[in-house]
Each structure stands twice: as structure tokens, then as C-alpha cells.
Write an enzyme that holds these catalytic residues in place. Structure first.
Site, mmCIF file in Angstrom:
data_model
loop_
_atom_site.group_PDB
_atom_site.id
_atom_site.type_symbol
_atom_site.label_atom_id
_atom_site.label_comp_id
_atom_site.label_asym_id
_atom_site.label_seq_id
_atom_site.Cartn_x
_atom_site.Cartn_y
_atom_site.Cartn_z
ATOM 1 N N HIS A 1 -0.920 -6.142 13.576
ATOM 2 C CA HIS A 1 -2.171 -6.803 14.196
ATOM 3 C C HIS A 1 -3.363 -5.775 14.175
ATOM 4 O O HIS A 1 -4.304 -6.199 13.895
ATOM 5 C CB HIS A 1 -1.793 -7.289 15.535
ATOM 6 C CG HIS A 1 -1.101 -8.742 15.806
ATOM 7 N ND1 HIS A 1 0.306 -8.873 15.915
ATOM 8 C CD2 HIS A 1 -1.639 -9.961 15.506
ATOM 9 C CE1 HIS A 1 0.444 -9.948 15.957
ATOM 10 N NE2 HIS A 1 -0.645 -10.635 16.044
ATOM 11 N N ASN B 1 2.672 -18.659 16.327
ATOM 12 C CA ASN B 1 2.811 -18.085 15.211
ATOM 13 C C ASN B 1 4.145 -17.859 14.351
ATOM 14 O O ASN B 1 4.872 -16.839 14.324
ATOM 15 C CB ASN B 1 2.199 -16.587 15.417
ATOM 16 C CG ASN B 1 1.485 -16.028 14.089
ATOM 17 O OD1 ASN B 1 1.815 -16.674 13.054
ATOM 18 N ND2 ASN B 1 1.024 -15.031 14.283
#
Length: 463
Positions: free
Chosen positions: A349, A318
Site C-alpha cells: 500500500h 478488496n
């Protein structure tokens, strides 16, 4: 999920069309901005229906902040509003979706837009509200000197290449792409006359796109086969725990973690291919003279699978989110940058408890890994056999540490997370604490890093 894949495939076709028929030589910047925005809005509505209104509400709220807030506070207000709205949407998902059901919903695009909003706000603050000598070399390079127009703002946040699955890119890079300066800016960094060229080459992204589509196809096949057959939930199954020895459980943990990766490889590589197909993502030329199209790449699979340190693994997983965390948090945090960065990552998140178990564990393991590396690595650099043995051991430890850390991220809830950690005796937590207690701390302080960045910038200026 079907809508998600369909949108990305349509976006891929639209990207080829955009590059060929709406190239900077055939269309003005305004036309390119408008089409990129309209396509993006259409894909968002098609994929998420009325839930897409959340994306547009957040975008317009922050456009108002960008134009009305004072420059010294623009990054703070934008950050609070964007992260606050995202968090409220995450909370609402808890009451809609059950634990363990990770559907593809509007929160994904909202997370990407939050990254872009806060990135632009920080870079605008750097460009207008701070002196050049206060910035690092990277902050100087990416600083935005004027507020964007509404069309530019909407295009940056809602363009069809990245609205569904990202990645986040820097505002100046995106504007350079729309205006047709993106590739030339990177090519001008190379002395092409020494390489036998009379003029600047015109690199094509077709090869890079085909290569990434092959990775996407393989990832999809692995997801449809491997992922379904090795569910993460099995590591806390009572029968499995009763009958399987400790080392075998660790081995299976590695297998199920590997099985969980293909869906991320698929989504991120396809998103990268979409941007490349539109002509965006050129990053320059490597040492061998090969054109590189990895400016927006979100992962380096080889480096992930061969990582010999926790830091190396994180830096190649990521990638664009890690870059965002560094630019908006780590580089700006007045204290405890590592801890604050992990906490922000968890908040971004969502609010599932498993995320916080993962990122809090990640803080501990990161600090322990750093202490071991600073204190021990230099003893194993030579001879070559010793270095190879060190790399093999650190690879195995790194892979197991990552599996141990991310298991709660997949399981989400508190009960299975505690059950899992108890089944493996909290061994990574205990070892990390012992390392931090026994090894002398030799980390480089945030202030020292900042001073070194400034010294490097001053040196570049003087030259």
C-alpha cells in the site's frame, strides 16, 4: 481524479466495442492482445502523462527477468524488483504530496501491475519449477507451463480493462478470455443436458454490467454527499474529543468509516463492470442456475456490511488483493504466514505510517478474533435465538474493530493516529492482548493446512 473517471468511462465504451467487434469469432488472439495493449497504453498516458513511464519501465524490467532468470529463482527476483520499484515510487510520493492529500496518481496502476508481475512469476515457477505433488489444488490449476510471448505479457499487464484500477487476475484466466475459452471452460463444469439444454448457453454480461453500473452511480452520489460531510479528521478534533462521550465517539467513528467507503465501492465496481463489458469475468453458474459474473469482483458489499467476524470482513473487502496476498505470500510463507501477509499488504500500500498502524493492529485483532471464534463459537450455535444474539453481538464488535483498525489508514500520519488511539484508550489493543493471554491457542498450523491441501489433491488425483 477527473482523468481517472474519464478513462474508466471511455474504457467501458471500449470494452463493449471490444466484445462485439473484436470477439474471438471475429478476430485472432494476436489482434485482441494488440488492441487491448494499445488501448491500455493510451489510457495510461492520457491519465498519468509522463508518469506512466514508470509502468512501462517496471513491465520491461520484469520481462527481462522472466526470460533470463532461472526458474527456481524467477519468483524471488520478480518479487524483489517489482516490490522494490513500487516502494521507491511510494517513497518519492512522500516528498511530493502532503499527508492527507490522496490524489489519484500513477502508483495505483503500478500497484496492480506489481500484483500481476508477482502472480505470473509465482505461477510460472509452479508450472515449470515444481512437481505437481508439491502444489496445492489451486496452485496446480493456475500453474503456467511455458513463458509467455512479449505480446501476451504486455497484454496481461497493460490491457485497457484493468490498467487504471485493476483488478489483478490470473494469467491463465486472462489468456483463456483472449482466446475465447474463458466462458466455455466455466460452462463445461455444469451438466447442461440435465437442465434441459441441447447445447452450451451463451451468457451475456449485459445484465451484470447494468447492475454494477447502478451500484457505481449510487456510490458516486454517496461519495459526493456523505463522504464530504463526515471527514475522518473530525474524530481527533479537540473540541469533539472534549465534548463527546466515549460511546458517542465510537458511534461517530462507525459513521465516518461508512462515509469513507463509497469511493472504493465506486472505483472497484466500475472496474469490474469494465471487465464484464469486455466479456471477461464469468465465474460459472450458481445453485439456482444463474450465470455469475464475479470472477474479478473486488468486493461483496452485502457480506461486508453484515460481516460477523474480522475474517469475513477481510475476505469480502478488496477480494482480488486478498487473493494475491494468499497466493504469493500466505501459501508460500515457511513461518508466521498471517504476520508476513499483513506486513506485505502494508508495504504494498505504501510507506505512510498509518498503513503500518492499521496492518499491525490488524494482525493482533485477527489472532484475537480467531482465538475467540475457536474457543467460543460452538457454544452459541443453538438454539436459534442464542445464535441470533451471538450474530448481532459479533456483528457490532466486528464493525467497531474494523473502524478502530482502519482509522490510521485514512489519517496516514503518526500524530493523529496516536491521538485517536489515546482518545479511545487503546481498548481494542488491550482487549486483543488479554484474549491472546487468557484463551488457549487452537490455531491450525501452516504445515497442517499444507498437509491437508496435499491430501485433498492426492484424493482428487486418485479419483
Amino acid at each position: 481524479q477527473i482523468n481517472f473517471v474519464a478513462c474508466q468511462l471511455f474504457a467501458l465504451l471500449a470494452a463493449f466495442w471490444f466484445r462485439i467487434y473484436l470477439s474471438p469469432s471475429h478476430a485472432s488472439s494476436a489482434v485482441r492482445h494488440a488492441f487491448a495493449t494499445l488501448f491500455g497504453i493510451y489510457f495510461a498516458v492520457f491519465c498519468f502523462g509522463w508518469y506512466s513511464i514508470h509502468l512501462f519501465v517496471l513491465v520491461m524490467m520484469n520481462y527481462g527477468i522472466m526470460n533470463m532468470a532461472s526458474i527456481p529463482n524467477i519468483h524471488r527476483y520478480s518479487f524483489v524488483v517489482a516490490m522494490g520499484y513500487l516502494t521507491l515510487c511510494h517513497i518519492s510520493r512522500i516528498y511530493i504530496f502532503h499527508y492527507g492529500i490522496l490524489t489519484t496518481d500513477f502508483s495505483g496502476p503500478l500497484m496492480i501491475i506489481t500484483q500481476k508481475i508477482t502472480t505470473l512469476a509465482c505461477q510460472l515457477h509452479d508450472g515449470i519449477g515444481r512437481q505437481a505433488e508439491e502444489l496445492t489444488a489451486e496452485q496446480n490449476r493456475l500453474a503456467v507451463k511455458s513463458r509467455p510471448s512479449l505480446l501476451e505479457y504486455l497484454s496481461y499487464l497493460l490491457n485497457f480493462m484493468s490498467i487504471i484500477a485493476g483488478p489483478c487476475s490470473n494469467y491463465k484466466d486472462y489468456i483463456a478470455f483472449i482466446e475465447g475459452r474463458h466462458v466455455h471452460m466455466k460452462l463445461l463444469e455444469v451438466n447442461w443436458k440435465q437442465k434441459g439444454y441441447d447445447r452450451l448457453p451463451d451468457p451475456s454480461p449485459t445484465g451484470a454490467v447494468m447492475y454494477k453500473l447502478c451500484i457505481t452511480l449510487v456510490s458516486l452520489i454517496l461519495f459526493l454527499t456523505l463522504t464530504k460531510n463526515f471527514p475522518m479528521a473530525y474524530i481527533v478534533d479537540n473540541e469533539f474529543l472534549d465534548k463527546t462521550p466515549f460511546l458517542s465517539r465510537l458511534g461517530y467513528l462507525y459513521v465516518v468509516t461508512q462515509a469513507a467507503k463509497p469511493k472504493y465501492y465506486f472505483a472497484w465496481t466500475l472496474a469490474d463492470a469494465v471487465n464484464n463489458a469486455a466479456g471477461y469475468g464469468f465465474s460459472g453458474v450458481d445453485e439456482k442456475g444463474t450465470f455469475r459474473w464475479d470472477l474479478l469482483s473486488n468486493l461483496n458489499i452485502w457480506n461486508i456490511e453484515t460481516a460477523t467476524s474480522f475474517k469475513m470482513y477481510i475476505e469480502n473487502w478488496n477480494i482480488q488483493t486478498a487473493a494475491w496476498l494468499k497466493r504469493v505470500c500466505y501459501d508460500r510463507a515457511p513461518w508466521y504466514p498471517t504476520a508476513l501477509t499483513f506486513i506485505l499488504s502494508a508495504l504494498w500500500h505504501g510507506i505512510y505510517p498509518g498503513y503500518y498502524f492499521t496492518f499491525l493492529t490488524g494482525i493482533l485483532i485477527t489472532l484475537a478474533a480467531r482465538a475467540i471464534r475457536n474457543n467460543c463459537r460452538h457454544y452459541f450455535l443453538s438454539p436459534v435465538p442464542l445464535k441470533i444474539a451471538y450474530d448481532v453481538v459479533t456483528w457490532a464488535v466486528t464493525q467497531l474493530a474494523v473502524c478502530y483498525t482502519v482509522a490510521p489508514f485514512v489519517m496516514l500520519a503518526v500524530e493523529p493516529t496516536i491521538k485517536f488511539y489515546k482518545s479511545v484508550y487503546f481498548h481494542m489493543h488491550i482487549l486483543s492482548i488479554l484474549v491472546l493471554l487468557l484463551l488457549p491457542a487452537r490455531p491450525q498450523t501452516h504445515s497442517v493446512r499444507r498437509a491437508q491441501n496435499q491430501a485433498m489433491l492426492n484424493s482428487i488425483k486418485n479419483k
